[in-house]
Design an enzyme around this catalytic site. Structure first.
Site, PDB file in Angstrom:
ATOM      1  N   LYS A 105       0.851  -1.188   0.000  1.00  0.00           N
ATOM      2  CA  LYS A 105       0.000   0.000   0.000  1.00  0.00           C
ATOM      3  C   LYS A 105       0.881   1.230   0.000  1.00  0.00           C
ATOM      4  O   LYS A 105       2.007   1.201   0.501  1.00  0.00           O
ATOM      5  CB  LYS A 105      -0.876   0.024   1.256  1.00  0.00           C
ATOM      6  N   GLY A 216     -20.738   5.824   3.440  1.00  0.00           N
ATOM      7  CA  GLY A 216     -19.652   6.199   2.522  1.00  0.00           C
ATOM      8  C   GLY A 216     -20.162   6.095   1.098  1.00  0.00           C
ATOM      9  O   GLY A 216     -20.630   5.029   0.683  1.00  0.00           O
ATOM     10  N   GLY A 218     -18.440   7.027  -1.890  1.00  0.00           N
ATOM     11  CA  GLY A 218     -17.393   7.222  -2.896  1.00  0.00           C
ATOM     12  C   GLY A 218     -17.607   6.205  -4.000  1.00  0.00           C
ATOM     13  O   GLY A 218     -18.728   5.721  -4.200  1.00  0.00           O
ATOM     14  N   ALA A 220     -16.824   2.963  -4.357  1.00  0.00           N
ATOM     15  CA  ALA A 220     -17.368   1.655  -3.967  1.00  0.00           C
ATOM     16  C   ALA A 220     -18.820   1.783  -3.511  1.00  0.00           C
ATOM     17  O   ALA A 220     -19.679   0.979  -3.908  1.00  0.00           O
ATOM     18  CB  ALA A 220     -16.512   1.028  -2.876  1.00  0.00           C
ATOM     19  N   GLY A 221     -19.126   2.788  -2.702  1.00  0.00           N
ATOM     20  CA  GLY A 221     -20.492   2.956  -2.185  1.00  0.00           C
ATOM     21  C   GLY A 221     -21.497   3.217  -3.309  1.00  0.00           C
ATOM     22  O   GLY A 221     -22.575   2.614  -3.337  1.00  0.00           O
TER      23      GLY A 221
HETATM   24  N1  GLU Z   1      -7.364  -0.162  -3.298  1.00  0.00           N
HETATM   25  C1  GLU Z   1      -8.077  -1.367  -3.560  1.00  0.00           C
HETATM   26  C2  GLU Z   1      -8.122  -2.249  -2.311  1.00  0.00           C
HETATM   27  O1  GLU Z   1      -7.925  -1.805  -1.210  1.00  0.00           O
HETATM   28  C3  GLU Z   1      -7.570  -2.102  -4.786  1.00  0.00           C
HETATM   29  C4  GLU Z   1      -6.153  -2.495  -4.750  1.00  0.00           C
HETATM   30  C5  GLU Z   1      -5.609  -2.988  -6.075  1.00  0.00           C
HETATM   31  O2  GLU Z   1      -6.361  -3.146  -7.024  1.00  0.00           O
HETATM   32  O3  GLU Z   1      -4.402  -3.207  -6.131  1.00  0.00           O
HETATM   33  O4  GLU Z   1      -8.434  -3.401  -2.389  1.00  0.00           O
END
Ligand code: GLU
Length: 415
Positions: A105, A216, A218, A220-221
């Site tokens: 991350k 939320g 955004g 995803a929501g």
């Molecule tokens: N940010 C997204 C997650 O937390 C996707 C991560 C990705 O596709 O590498 O799952």
């Protein structure tokens, strides 16, 4: 909201899984620490001509099963520990859906809402100049997360390609389709979550056409609101929230209109015919399905006892604290944990990497079918572990993920 250190939460979860799996000391020690982390400062030219310094992070938590994989967040509250926790959760997430990737991350401590497009582009390019030696199609592959998006990925990919002087679309995922992105990535996190809700409804006999709420709103929501109706054949969305507040409409929102309103005004607030409620009230509504789709630690010991939802589908990363998990489990709330419920995004990111490698692209139907099969299998694998080990679903998902990563570490001769 109480304050939690998310990385302490993440470590506690690993220790519980390690205990159930009887992992040896060295393996446990390896898994409770990031393998590699990189902290740096960035200097970015702002529109007023002045230079501003930002703090950046990229953490490769574990790469035993494949290159590190995970998003980059732009958020004012980012710290090294939030990124450690998120990188750690990515490790179990990729393992739970059994894709050949590790976990990572990145993040930048910044307030993207107060920055212009040009400032965001400068920051994105500077970020890549800082991490370029660490990332790559076979090393570490970023993607968007909170307040980053396909445009951010396009700038980042372009900067990376300029540095290495070759075409490398697979270095970032969730890019626009015109520059090597895949079909079906934008709604993949939400689609994966709704697929797991579909399986949970079947298993528990919950009415898939009942009431639901989303915390939320955004990417995803919003997508979950639309896909819940589409994939479950109905359902009534009665409450939503975003960073500016929460709204309630007992006879149900028109999800499409609500998404349009959010896109037009930047918030869900002010939607005609809706009543304002408090953030906590939304979480405690009597619904069949609750989707936490915002940030970490929304469900803690102070409100977990009031949650009335039958199913909690965690589209956010880390929305429930360990004490809250025990309360929800004791109250019979079926939690679909983040590392499973939100794994659709990284699953389709993996599909994107495969397509970029071959420079040969699949149609949307193929992406949807392959995602459905991955998430359905993962849901049932976790549920079998719930029964087999007599543990709550998060611990079961951790047991599945941690066992796979531990095995890879052992086979490599690391432990
Ligand atoms: N940010 C997204 C997650 O937390 C996707 C991560 C990705 O596709 O590498 O799952």
């Amino acid at each position: 909201m109480e304050s939690y250190n998310s990385f302490n939460v993440a470590r506690q979860q690993i220790l519980e899984a390690a205990r159930i799996l009887n992992l040896d000391e060295a393996t446990t020690q390896l898994l409770v620490e990031p393998q590699r982390e990189y902290n740096f400062s960035m200097h970015v030219k702002m529109d007023n001509g002045k230079t501003k310094i930002f703090k950046g992070y990229r953490i490769q938590y574990n790469y035993a099963r494949g290159p590190a994989k995970g998003g980059i967040r732009f958020h004012p509250d980012e710290t090294v520990d939030t990124i450690r926790a998120l990188a750690c959760w990515m490790t179990w997430k990729t393992a739970v859906v059994d894709i050949p990737l590790g976990g990572g991350k990145g993040g930048v401590c910044c307030d993207p809402k107060s920055m212009s497009l040009r400032e965001l582009e400068n920051l994105s390019r500077e970020y890549i100049r800082a991490v370029a030696p660490l990332i790559g199609v076979d090393k570490d592959i970023p993607a968007p997360d909170v307040y980053t998006n396909p445009q951010t990925m396009a700038w980042m990919m372009d900067e990376y390609e300029t540095i290495v002087n070759s075409h490398q679309p697979g270095v970032m995922t969730d890019k626009p389709t015109q520059v090597g992105g895949t079909e079906g990535r934008r709604d993949a996190t939400a689609r994966g979550g709704v697929i797991t809700v579909r399986e949970a409804c079947r298993l528990l006999g919950v009415n898939p056409k009942g009431k639901f709420a989303i915390q939320g709103f955004g990417n995803a929501g919003q997508r979950a609101a639309l896909l819940h109706h589409e994939l479950l054949g109905g359902g009534k969305l009665i409450a939503v929230s975003d960073s500016r507040g929460a709204i309630f409409k007992p006879d149900g929102f028109d999800s499409k209109e609500l998404v349009m309103h959010k896109l037009k005004t930047g918030s869900v607030m002010g939607f005609t015919g809706a009543k304002e409620i408090k953030h906590d009230e939304l979480l405690e509504l009597d619904v069949d399905v609750l989707y936490p789709a915002a940030l970490e630690n929304a469900i803690s010991k102070s409100n977990a006892g009031n949650i009335k939802a039958r199913i909690v589908c965690e589209l956010a990363n880390g929305p429930t604290t360990p004490e809250a998990d025990l309360i929800l489990s004791a109250n019979g709330v079926h939690v679909i944990p983040d590392i499973l419920a939100s794994a659709g995004g990284v699953t389709v990111s993996y599909f994107e990497m495969v397509q970029d490698k071959y420079s040969f692209f699949w149609d949307e139907k193929t992406v949807h079918e392959r995602l459905d099969s991955k998430l359905t299998n993962a849901y049932h694998r976790v549920h079998e572990t719930v029964k087999e080990k007599k543990v709550h679903p998060r611990l079961a998902a951790m047991v599945v993920g941690v066992a796979r990563v531990a095995e890879a570490c052992k086979l490599r001769g690391w432990v």
